[in-house]
Design a protein around this motif. Structure first.
Motif, PDB file in Angstrom:
ATOM      1  N   LYS A  53       9.453  -6.212 -13.014  1.00 22.10           N
ATOM      2  CA  LYS A  53       8.294  -5.326 -12.929  1.00 22.10           C
ATOM      3  C   LYS A  53       8.088  -4.816 -11.510  1.00 22.10           C
ATOM      4  O   LYS A  53       7.674  -3.666 -11.295  1.00 22.10           O
ATOM      5  CB  LYS A  53       7.042  -6.051 -13.418  1.00 22.10           C
ATOM      6  N   LEU A  54       8.391  -5.654 -10.521  1.00 24.89           N
ATOM      7  CA  LEU A  54       8.312  -5.190  -9.137  1.00 24.89           C
ATOM      8  C   LEU A  54       9.337  -4.090  -8.894  1.00 24.89           C
ATOM      9  O   LEU A  54       9.034  -3.087  -8.234  1.00 24.89           O
ATOM     10  CB  LEU A  54       8.557  -6.364  -8.178  1.00 24.89           C
ATOM     11  N   ALA A  55      10.539  -4.255  -9.423  1.00 21.25           N
ATOM     12  CA  ALA A  55      11.566  -3.213  -9.270  1.00 21.25           C
ATOM     13  C   ALA A  55      11.102  -1.906  -9.892  1.00 21.25           C
ATOM     14  O   ALA A  55      11.289  -0.823  -9.305  1.00 21.25           O
ATOM     15  CB  ALA A  55      12.877  -3.677  -9.905  1.00 21.25           C
ATOM     16  N   GLU A  56      10.505  -1.995 -11.075  1.00 14.11           N
ATOM     17  CA  GLU A  56       9.977  -0.791 -11.720  1.00 14.11           C
ATOM     18  C   GLU A  56       8.907  -0.126 -10.854  1.00 14.11           C
ATOM     19  O   GLU A  56       8.877   1.105 -10.713  1.00 14.11           O
ATOM     20  CB  GLU A  56       9.369  -1.148 -13.076  1.00 14.11           C
ATOM     21  N   ALA A  57       8.028  -0.945 -10.286  1.00  6.81           N
ATOM     22  CA  ALA A  57       6.927  -0.391  -9.503  1.00  6.81           C
ATOM     23  C   ALA A  57       7.434   0.296  -8.233  1.00  6.81           C
ATOM     24  O   ALA A  57       6.989   1.401  -7.881  1.00  6.81           O
ATOM     25  CB  ALA A  57       5.930  -1.496  -9.157  1.00  6.81           C
ATOM     26  N   PHE A  58       8.364  -0.347  -7.527  1.00  8.69           N
ATOM     27  CA  PHE A  58       8.912   0.274  -6.323  1.00  8.69           C
ATOM     28  C   PHE A  58       9.637   1.572  -6.671  1.00  8.69           C
ATOM     29  O   PHE A  58       9.519   2.576  -5.955  1.00  8.69           O
ATOM     30  CB  PHE A  58       9.852  -0.702  -5.602  1.00  8.69           C
ATOM     31  N   THR A  59      10.385   1.551  -7.772  1.00  7.73           N
ATOM     32  CA  THR A  59      11.094   2.760  -8.184  1.00  7.73           C
ATOM     33  C   THR A  59      10.122   3.871  -8.549  1.00  7.73           C
ATOM     34  O   THR A  59      10.316   5.044  -8.166  1.00  7.73           O
ATOM     35  CB  THR A  59      12.010   2.456  -9.386  1.00  7.73           C
ATOM     36  N   ALA A  60       9.063   3.508  -9.273  1.00  2.83           N
ATOM     37  CA  ALA A  60       8.071   4.512  -9.670  1.00  2.83           C
ATOM     38  C   ALA A  60       7.424   5.154  -8.456  1.00  2.83           C
ATOM     39  O   ALA A  60       7.207   6.374  -8.417  1.00  2.83           O
ATOM     40  CB  ALA A  60       7.010   3.866 -10.559  1.00  2.83           C
ATOM     41  N   VAL A  61       7.136   4.350  -7.450  1.00  2.00           N
ATOM     42  CA  VAL A  61       6.508   4.888  -6.241  1.00  2.00           C
ATOM     43  C   VAL A  61       7.467   5.796  -5.488  1.00  2.00           C
ATOM     44  O   VAL A  61       7.121   6.913  -5.077  1.00  2.00           O
ATOM     45  CB  VAL A  61       6.024   3.727  -5.344  1.00  2.00           C
ATOM     46  N   LEU A  62       8.695   5.336  -5.301  1.00  6.01           N
ATOM     47  CA  LEU A  62       9.648   6.081  -4.470  1.00  6.01           C
ATOM     48  C   LEU A  62      10.180   7.338  -5.144  1.00  6.01           C
ATOM     49  O   LEU A  62      10.710   8.232  -4.470  1.00  6.01           O
ATOM     50  CB  LEU A  62      10.801   5.163  -4.075  1.00  6.01           C
ATOM     51  N   THR A  63      10.061   7.431  -6.458  1.00  3.92           N
ATOM     52  CA  THR A  63      10.525   8.636  -7.159  1.00  3.92           C
ATOM     53  C   THR A  63       9.383   9.579  -7.520  1.00  3.92           C
ATOM     54  O   THR A  63       9.614  10.598  -8.176  1.00  3.92           O
ATOM     55  CB  THR A  63      11.271   8.240  -8.447  1.00  3.92           C
ATOM     56  N   ASP A  64       8.197   9.235  -7.075  1.00  2.00           N
ATOM     57  CA  ASP A  64       7.025  10.084  -7.335  1.00  2.00           C
ATOM     58  C   ASP A  64       6.827  10.996  -6.127  1.00  2.00           C
ATOM     59  O   ASP A  64       6.519  10.516  -5.027  1.00  2.00           O
ATOM     60  CB  ASP A  64       5.796   9.206  -7.556  1.00  2.00           C
ATOM     61  N   PRO A  65       6.982  12.305  -6.284  1.00  3.42           N
ATOM     62  CA  PRO A  65       6.851  13.218  -5.133  1.00  3.42           C
ATOM     63  C   PRO A  65       5.490  13.137  -4.457  1.00  3.42           C
ATOM     64  O   PRO A  65       5.384  13.432  -3.261  1.00  3.42           O
ATOM     65  CB  PRO A  65       7.069  14.599  -5.749  1.00  3.42           C
ATOM     66  N   ALA A  66       4.478  12.723  -5.189  1.00  2.00           N
ATOM     67  CA  ALA A  66       3.146  12.630  -4.588  1.00  2.00           C
ATOM     68  C   ALA A  66       2.961  11.337  -3.810  1.00  2.00           C
ATOM     69  O   ALA A  66       2.316  11.313  -2.753  1.00  2.00           O
ATOM     70  CB  ALA A  66       2.071  12.744  -5.675  1.00  2.00           C
ATOM     71  N   ARG A  67       3.518  10.239  -4.317  1.00  2.00           N
ATOM     72  CA  ARG A  67       3.269   8.936  -3.698  1.00  2.00           C
ATOM     73  C   ARG A  67       4.330   8.524  -2.686  1.00  2.00           C
ATOM     74  O   ARG A  67       4.025   7.774  -1.743  1.00  2.00           O
ATOM     75  CB  ARG A  67       3.147   7.856  -4.781  1.00  2.00           C
ATOM     76  N   ALA A  68       5.565   8.971  -2.854  1.00  2.00           N
ATOM     77  CA  ALA A  68       6.622   8.535  -1.948  1.00  2.00           C
ATOM     78  C   ALA A  68       6.317   8.851  -0.482  1.00  2.00           C
ATOM     79  O   ALA A  68       6.482   7.977   0.383  1.00  2.00           O
ATOM     80  CB  ALA A  68       7.960   9.145  -2.368  1.00  2.00           C
ATOM     81  N   PRO A  69       5.870  10.056  -0.147  1.00  2.00           N
ATOM     82  CA  PRO A  69       5.571  10.320   1.267  1.00  2.00           C
ATOM     83  C   PRO A  69       4.490   9.390   1.813  1.00  2.00           C
ATOM     84  O   PRO A  69       4.574   8.924   2.958  1.00  2.00           O
ATOM     85  CB  PRO A  69       5.104  11.783   1.259  1.00  2.00           C
ATOM     86  N   ARG A  70       3.480   9.118   0.993  1.00  2.00           N
ATOM     87  CA  ARG A  70       2.400   8.226   1.425  1.00  2.00           C
ATOM     88  C   ARG A  70       2.911   6.799   1.606  1.00  2.00           C
ATOM     89  O   ARG A  70       2.526   6.101   2.563  1.00  2.00           O
ATOM     90  CB  ARG A  70       1.283   8.261   0.391  1.00  2.00           C
ATOM     91  N   ALA A  71       3.781   6.365   0.699  1.00  2.44           N
ATOM     92  CA  ALA A  71       4.288   4.997   0.760  1.00  2.44           C
ATOM     93  C   ALA A  71       5.202   4.762   1.953  1.00  2.44           C
ATOM     94  O   ALA A  71       5.382   3.612   2.383  1.00  2.44           O
ATOM     95  CB  ALA A  71       5.045   4.674  -0.525  1.00  2.44           C
ATOM     96  N   LEU A  72       5.794   5.827   2.486  1.00  2.00           N
ATOM     97  CA  LEU A  72       6.705   5.693   3.623  1.00  2.00           C
ATOM     98  C   LEU A  72       6.061   6.097   4.943  1.00  2.00           C
ATOM     99  O   LEU A  72       6.728   6.120   5.977  1.00  2.00           O
ATOM    100  CB  LEU A  72       7.963   6.524   3.368  1.00  2.00           C
ATOM    101  N   ASP A  73       4.761   6.353   4.903  1.00  2.79           N
ATOM    102  CA  ASP A  73       4.027   6.757   6.101  1.00  2.79           C
ATOM    103  C   ASP A  73       3.189   5.584   6.606  1.00  2.79           C
ATOM    104  O   ASP A  73       3.153   4.513   6.002  1.00  2.79           O
ATOM    105  CB  ASP A  73       3.126   7.957   5.766  1.00  2.79           C
ATOM    106  N   TYR A  74       2.510   5.808   7.722  1.00  2.00           N
ATOM    107  CA  TYR A  74       1.563   4.813   8.204  1.00  2.00           C
ATOM    108  C   TYR A  74       0.420   4.651   7.212  1.00  2.00           C
ATOM    109  O   TYR A  74       0.102   5.553   6.443  1.00  2.00           O
ATOM    110  CB  TYR A  74       0.994   5.213   9.565  1.00  2.00           C
ATOM    111  N   SER A  75      -0.204   3.460   7.259  1.00  3.05           N
ATOM    112  CA  SER A  75      -1.343   3.169   6.404  1.00  3.05           C
ATOM    113  C   SER A  75      -2.573   2.921   7.265  1.00  3.05           C
ATOM    114  O   SER A  75      -2.465   2.716   8.478  1.00  3.05           O
ATOM    115  CB  SER A  75      -1.052   1.931   5.543  1.00  3.05           C
ATOM    116  N   ALA A  76      -3.729   2.906   6.648  1.00  4.63           N
ATOM    117  CA  ALA A  76      -4.956   2.569   7.365  1.00  4.63           C
ATOM    118  C   ALA A  76      -4.943   1.095   7.757  1.00  4.63           C
ATOM    119  O   ALA A  76      -4.346   0.254   7.077  1.00  4.63           O
ATOM    120  CB  ALA A  76      -6.169   2.856   6.476  1.00  4.63           C
ATOM    121  N   HIS A  77      -5.617   0.774   8.862  1.00  5.74           N
ATOM    122  CA  HIS A  77      -5.669  -0.608   9.328  1.00  5.74           C
ATOM    123  C   HIS A  77      -6.188  -1.530   8.232  1.00  5.74           C
ATOM    124  O   HIS A  77      -5.714  -2.659   8.070  1.00  5.74           O
ATOM    125  CB  HIS A  77      -6.590  -0.743  10.547  1.00  5.74           C
ATOM    126  N   GLN A  78      -7.163  -1.074   7.474  1.00  2.00           N
ATOM    127  CA  GLN A  78      -7.819  -1.946   6.504  1.00  2.00           C
ATOM    128  C   GLN A  78      -6.995  -2.116   5.237  1.00  2.00           C
ATOM    129  O   GLN A  78      -7.161  -3.111   4.524  1.00  2.00           O
ATOM    130  CB  GLN A  78      -9.212  -1.412   6.162  1.00  2.00           C
TER     131      GLN A  78
END
Length: 403
Positions: A53-78
């Motif tokens: 399920k973790l593999a599915e989730a990582f794949t879903a995030v990285l293949t989503d054009p909307a979420r992949a850029p966010r997932a590979l960018d900086y995040s908020a401190h909180q």
């Protein structure tokens, strides 16, 4: 010879010399056999992790054009907003009090660094989780050990010390399935501890990573976050896997900003990608509870097998309680003043454990008569074999007049 540079390397900062090991935890007992049965680790069983399920989730995030850029960018401190909302639901608080961390120790370090000054006294359990002492060294806090029993921290002894003039800045506890003893802080003592914190003005830090792994009995509510004196530190490590390095701390509102100020000077944020993938998983209704429930059942079965096997193999030469959850057992060997030699011989015979003396820096308890034995990672056949080796090694000590 003048003009020759010293190439021995830079000298460490002076404060590092103060970071001596606060206990013997982790001291080597010697080389381990190749197929050693390791009862040493607080890591969960790999087969309990939702790897697919973790593999599915990582794949879903990285293949989503909307979420992949966010997932590979900086995040908020909180931390990730959706993940903080999920945690806030678990904890029953506003998401503004939740800070996502890099695992459980980081979730402890942030409130410690944000809330303690050099020389502040911090009450700790005795015996205790030794790495907490290392965290307390960061701000130069002074640990004050108070004994525990079958119901956790002796809050009555703490109350006596407070009446006698002790003024700690904080109290550190592992309330559910304590590391190393496996005991649970009783509901009444939790209420009493929070009442004392509010009366005397100290912070209570509840470090509770095993909370989700209850195998028997009814859950006991964690320390009450309605109090402005309570911090919760926790992690996804024991349910989803420690390699993810995602935990959290729930802070009083007055400590959120100071903790983020500390964080901004250290690691900035947890992995954006991992947070995004975990947010994908926990958004699925019931997913977290289902994974945690299966893990708890697995460890309950293994714990029962282990305790029964050790009692059967050693009889009255061992005292061991069945933990209601978690990963640890804390067998005592009344015939031994100190289990270090026993543990050394067990290792040579193929079973790795941790001597109880490594879980105290001050003595004052019967911890040296104990071993910490973690049953979570081992299958029933390996646990049964470990119990046999315990009996064989103990009998050898006995025949030599050492037990």
């Amino acid at each position: 010879m003048t003009g020759v540079l010293d190439v021995s390397g830079p000298v460490a900062a002076r404060r590092i010399s103060d970071y001596v090991a606060p206990s013997a935890f982790g001291a080597s007992l010697g080389p381990a056999p190749a197929d050693v049965i390791a009862l040493t680790s607080g890591s969960p069983a790999a087969e309990a992790f939702p790897a697919a399920k973790l593999a599915e989730a990582f794949t879903a995030v990285l293949t989503d054009p909307a979420r992949a850029p966010r997932a590979l960018d900086y995040s908020a401190h909180q931390g990730h907003a959706g993940l903080r909302e999920f945690i806030a639901g678990l904890e029953g608080v506003d998401a503004g009090r939740v800070v996502i961390t890099n695992g459980a120790l980081h979730a402890l370090a942030l409130p410690v660094l944000a809330g303690l000054d050099p020389g502040d006294q911090v009450v700790v359990e005795n015996p205790l989780y030794p790495l907490a002492l290392k965290v307390l060294q960061l701000p130069g806090a002074v640990p004050v050990p108070i004994d525990i029993d079958g119901d956790g921290l002796r809050v009555d002894l703490l109350a006596d010390r407070l009446r006698a003039g002790l003024r700690p800045r904080a109290v550190y506890v592992v309330p559910d399935f304590h590391n190393p003893t496996g005991v649970t802080l009783s509901a009444q003592r939790r209420l009493d501890l929070v009442e004392l914190a509010e009366r005397y003005g100290f912070l209570v830090v509840s470090d509770n990573p095993y909370r989700w792994l209850r195998g028997h009995g009814d859950p006991v509510p964690d320390l009450d976050l309605a109090s402005r004196q309570v911090v919760h530190s926790n992690t996804f490590s024991k349910v989803f896997g420690p390699g993810l390095r995602v935990g959290w701390t729930v802070l009083p509102e007055s400590l959120v900003r100071p903790a983020l100020e500390v964080r901004s000077r250290l690691d900035q944020h947890a992995s954006s990608l991992t947070q995004e993938a975990l947010a994908e998983l926990v958004a699925r209704r019931g997913f977290f509870d289902a994974v945690a429930g299966r893990a708890a059942a697995l460890y309950a079965e293994r714990g029962e097998i282990w305790v029964d096997a050790l009692r059967s193999a050693l009889g009255d030469r061992v005292r061991i309680e069945q933990p209601a959850g978690g990963l640890f057992s804390w067998p005592a060997f009344p015939g031994l003043a100190d289990t270090t030699e026993f543990a050394t011989r067990l290792l040579a015979a193929g079973v790795a454990t941790v001597p109880g003396a490594q879980f105290t820096s001050t003595g004052g308890t019967d911890a040296p008569q104990h071993l910490r034995a973690s049953f979570g990672q081992n299958t029933p056949p390996r646990l049964l074999r470990a119990a046999q080796i315990f009996a064989e090694v103990y009998s050898a000590l006995d025949s030599e007049g050492r037990a």
